[in-house]
Design a protein around this motif. Sequence first.
Motif, PDB file in Angstrom:
ATOM      1  N   LEU A 116      36.066  44.614  29.836  1.00  0.00           N
ATOM      2  CA  LEU A 116      36.236  43.170  29.988  1.00  0.00           C
ATOM      3  C   LEU A 116      37.502  42.647  29.315  1.00  0.00           C
ATOM      4  N   ILE A 117      37.892  43.222  28.170  1.00  0.00           N
ATOM      5  CA  ILE A 117      39.076  42.717  27.461  1.00  0.00           C
ATOM      6  C   ILE A 117      40.228  43.724  27.523  1.00  0.00           C
ATOM      7  N   ARG A 118      40.253  44.533  28.547  1.00  0.00           N
ATOM      8  CA  ARG A 118      41.230  45.602  28.653  1.00  0.00           C
ATOM      9  C   ARG A 118      42.647  45.045  28.824  1.00  0.00           C
ATOM     10  N   PRO A 119      43.642  45.605  28.089  1.00  0.00           N
ATOM     11  CA  PRO A 119      45.039  45.227  28.303  1.00  0.00           C
ATOM     12  C   PRO A 119      45.499  45.722  29.685  1.00  0.00           C
ATOM     13  N   PRO A 120      46.665  45.278  30.181  1.00  0.00           N
ATOM     14  CA  PRO A 120      47.683  44.477  29.496  1.00  0.00           C
ATOM     15  C   PRO A 120      47.292  43.011  29.348  1.00  0.00           C
ATOM     16  N   LEU A 329      35.285  38.817  48.804  1.00  0.00           N
ATOM     17  CA  LEU A 329      35.456  38.487  47.389  1.00  0.00           C
ATOM     18  C   LEU A 329      34.721  39.486  46.503  1.00  0.00           C
ATOM     19  N   ILE A 330      33.530  39.885  46.915  1.00  0.00           N
ATOM     20  CA  ILE A 330      32.749  40.853  46.134  1.00  0.00           C
ATOM     21  C   ILE A 330      33.453  42.204  46.119  1.00  0.00           C
ATOM     22  N   GLY A 331      33.986  42.624  47.260  1.00  0.00           N
ATOM     23  CA  GLY A 331      34.667  43.910  47.321  1.00  0.00           C
ATOM     24  C   GLY A 331      35.876  43.974  46.408  1.00  0.00           C
ATOM     25  N   ILE A 332      36.723  42.958  46.434  1.00  0.00           N
ATOM     26  CA  ILE A 332      37.926  42.987  45.595  1.00  0.00           C
ATOM     27  C   ILE A 332      37.558  42.803  44.122  1.00  0.00           C
ATOM     28  N   ALA A 333      36.464  42.100  43.830  1.00  0.00           N
ATOM     29  CA  ALA A 333      36.023  41.962  42.442  1.00  0.00           C
ATOM     30  C   ALA A 333      35.571  43.311  41.882  1.00  0.00           C
ATOM     31  N   CYS A 334      34.898  44.113  42.705  1.00  0.00           N
ATOM     32  CA  CYS A 334      34.499  45.456  42.266  1.00  0.00           C
ATOM     33  C   CYS A 334      35.717  46.318  41.977  1.00  0.00           C
ATOM     34  N   MET A 335      36.771  46.171  42.775  1.00  0.00           N
ATOM     35  CA  MET A 335      37.983  46.950  42.538  1.00  0.00           C
ATOM     36  C   MET A 335      38.690  46.488  41.265  1.00  0.00           C
ATOM     37  N   VAL A 336      38.679  45.191  40.977  1.00  0.00           N
ATOM     38  CA  VAL A 336      39.273  44.690  39.730  1.00  0.00           C
ATOM     39  C   VAL A 336      38.589  45.335  38.529  1.00  0.00           C
ATOM     40  N   LEU A 337      37.264  45.399  38.556  1.00  0.00           N
ATOM     41  CA  LEU A 337      36.512  45.980  37.446  1.00  0.00           C
ATOM     42  C   LEU A 337      36.790  47.477  37.304  1.00  0.00           C
ATOM     43  N   LEU A 347      44.426  46.170  38.463  1.00  0.00           N
ATOM     44  CA  LEU A 347      44.538  45.115  39.469  1.00  0.00           C
ATOM     45  C   LEU A 347      44.138  43.809  38.800  1.00  0.00           C
ATOM     46  N   SER A 348      45.099  42.929  38.588  1.00  0.00           N
ATOM     47  CA  SER A 348      44.826  41.688  37.869  1.00  0.00           C
ATOM     48  C   SER A 348      44.070  40.708  38.763  1.00  0.00           C
ATOM     49  N   VAL A 349      43.491  39.698  38.142  1.00  0.00           N
ATOM     50  CA  VAL A 349      42.729  38.697  38.880  1.00  0.00           C
ATOM     51  C   VAL A 349      43.640  37.925  39.827  1.00  0.00           C
ATOM     52  N   ARG A 350      44.811  37.507  39.353  1.00  0.00           N
ATOM     53  CA  ARG A 350      45.728  36.740  40.195  1.00  0.00           C
ATOM     54  C   ARG A 350      46.245  37.576  41.367  1.00  0.00           C
ATOM     55  N   ALA A 352      44.638  40.042  42.752  1.00  0.00           N
ATOM     56  CA  ALA A 352      43.518  40.216  43.675  1.00  0.00           C
ATOM     57  C   ALA A 352      43.337  38.987  44.560  1.00  0.00           C
ATOM     58  N   VAL A 353      43.505  37.802  43.973  1.00  0.00           N
ATOM     59  CA  VAL A 353      43.409  36.566  44.766  1.00  0.00           C
ATOM     60  C   VAL A 353      44.508  36.534  45.820  1.00  0.00           C
ATOM     61  N   TRP A 354      45.716  36.951  45.463  1.00  0.00           N
ATOM     62  CA  TRP A 354      46.818  36.977  46.415  1.00  0.00           C
ATOM     63  C   TRP A 354      46.554  37.959  47.554  1.00  0.00           C
ATOM     64  N   LEU A 355      45.919  39.106  47.249  1.00  0.00           N
ATOM     65  CA  LEU A 355      45.638  40.109  48.277  1.00  0.00           C
ATOM     66  C   LEU A 355      44.628  39.617  49.312  1.00  0.00           C
ATOM     67  N   THR A 356      43.829  38.638  48.954  1.00  0.00           N
ATOM     68  CA  THR A 356      42.882  38.065  49.915  1.00  0.00           C
ATOM     69  C   THR A 356      43.507  36.942  50.732  1.00  0.00           C
ATOM     70  N   ASP A 357      44.840  36.850  50.716  1.00  0.00           N
ATOM     71  CA  ASP A 357      45.561  35.768  51.405  1.00  0.00           C
ATOM     72  C   ASP A 357      45.153  34.398  50.884  1.00  0.00           C
ATOM     73  N   SER A 358      44.804  34.366  49.600  1.00  0.00           N
ATOM     74  CA  SER A 358      44.422  33.121  48.918  1.00  0.00           C
ATOM     75  C   SER A 358      43.238  32.427  49.603  1.00  0.00           C
TER      76      SER A 358
END
Length: 613
Positions: A116-120, A329-337, A347-350, A352-358
């Motif tokens: 959850l608090i992983r760098p960078p 949204l669920i699929g890309i959230a699993c990849m973020v984790l 894969l940062s949150v921002r 990931a949002v961009w990859l979903t075409d916002s």
Amino acid sequence: MMMEWLPLEIQASILKLLTFSDLQNLKKVSKHFYHLVTTERDSWLRDMSLQDALPCSKSLFGLLWLSDNGNIEAQLKLAVILLYSRTADNAPTKTAKLLFGLEKSGALTRPITHVLIRPPWSDARICRKEMVFQELKKRALDEDNAGVCFSIGVIHLRIERCLDGKKLSEFWMEKAARLGDDNAKYFLPEMMTRPPGWFGANRFETFAHLESGTRLSRMRDLREIASMNCQNAKIRLCGLYALGHHDGISAPESRSVVRSFFAESKPAWRKSLFCFQHDIRPYMRFVLVDWLIEVATLKSFGSSMLHKTVRCLDEYLRVRRVKRKSFQLIGIACMVLCSRLYENDVLSVREAVWLTDSNFTYQDLVLRLAEIVAALKGNIQRTSILDYLQVLSKLKSINNNTASVSGFIADSTLLYADTGLFSCAVVACCCLLMANLTVEPDSCPWNEELVAFTGIFTRDLRQPAIALHENCISMKNPEAMKLLKYFSLDERHTRSSGPIARTDIVSYEKLLSFFEAEESRRDTVHCPLTSSTVDSHRSAVIAGDSAAFEDCNIDTESETPHLLSSACVDQAHTRARKRVGGGYQNGALVVGAGRESESAGDALPQLKSVKYT
């Protein structure tokens, strides 16, 4: 109301059946129910499901109340939301308190804090994750917490790729190991011999470069950690056994350990996912996984992370009903984790949002991250098909070409929605069998070595191998035929390991003919049985005389048990008597005329060959 007249025990039992939103509404009905809900301290509150109960002005008080009562989902949701919140007062301290309590409670199967608090971290003057990290360090110095100490050690490896960072990491790992964390015990010896910044690379590196005494000690430590149910240690130990490094135990004992590891693998679910999901269809999952493969290729993520992502997605679909508008949204959230857990480049949150075409906002993804972590109780580290396949690929009989093809087939199985109906170990074996048929069609694709190593027989692979080929390779399923244009897997493997495509894999007809040949071979015995030898088998079993079996020198097929029971021999007698019209005379088996060879073939169908001396 009638319910108010019931005994409190019955009222509490009824409350267990209500969802979080129903409980929130029930408190508004009367003072009696408000008092009953807010003062209830039963253990069921800790296990209450909080599907779609996201922190907001209406539900925040209820989540805080459940969190105080030890509900894991409520604590995880609040921790993730506070971690990304920009308006909450004193959020780092509250987040650190929640994470510290979760790790110390023992409710989590594996530490989750370092994910959850992983760098960078952000380059801004104030980074929320860094502040939580520093707060956790202060708490861990004052109070023992194995999970938090392990997470701090991992984070030091991530952020400080220097000698000082390695020393700090070793300090926290040693403390976590003393407190009993099996993951720390597994990684600590590796850190002593690796350069700064290493974490989890090359899990199958041998101990050949070490002295014999040191190597034996390391193997003993690894066996001890594996006995604590540490999956990382189990996978590495089995991989070393496959390489032939037994060190302290015999080869049969090492094979027994590997067979036990493969036997632990169970199907993820008994029924199709889509018996539970009403708004999601198999072709939707196919398209989503194909897109996730494309994202993984774009980010140069490894196959291991990709398998963990799809496993995390399927586990979430198993416990939560999903609407199609939020499926991507669920699929890309699993990849973020999972990228935070298994990759150096996250894969940062921002991003990931961009990859979903916002199509979704930053807040939408953060809320979904909280929902996934809470629904899975923080357990996003699950053994995948690729883990078992990597163990099998270390066998000396498996060449690099076969391992590459089996990896392509394993990645293809991600597209099949009902792969979870089979265990990961069985699916991995199916991938290797089809790869052997592709690369070396003239050799036995599932030989005695593989059976002895895995404990899985050819007959166990027929149904899953055919189902996987139909839905992932040959695409014989009419619904799958429509999705042929969605296949990012060919491009991914062409980039990484040379030109491999579905058309290069063994054909469906050859796979069927192989299994049919195996069935006919199992039903054939290559020499006749006489009455004296059958009776000698029966007498030996009844008397328990193992030497009698040794004198007979029986070579059995791999599927055959090592010893035949008396019931098995009696059944063979009965079947032979019925088919040939014979019987017993003076204690001897009399075979009917004209069908002696057929009776011999039917008597013991499991035997491959019987040689008598």
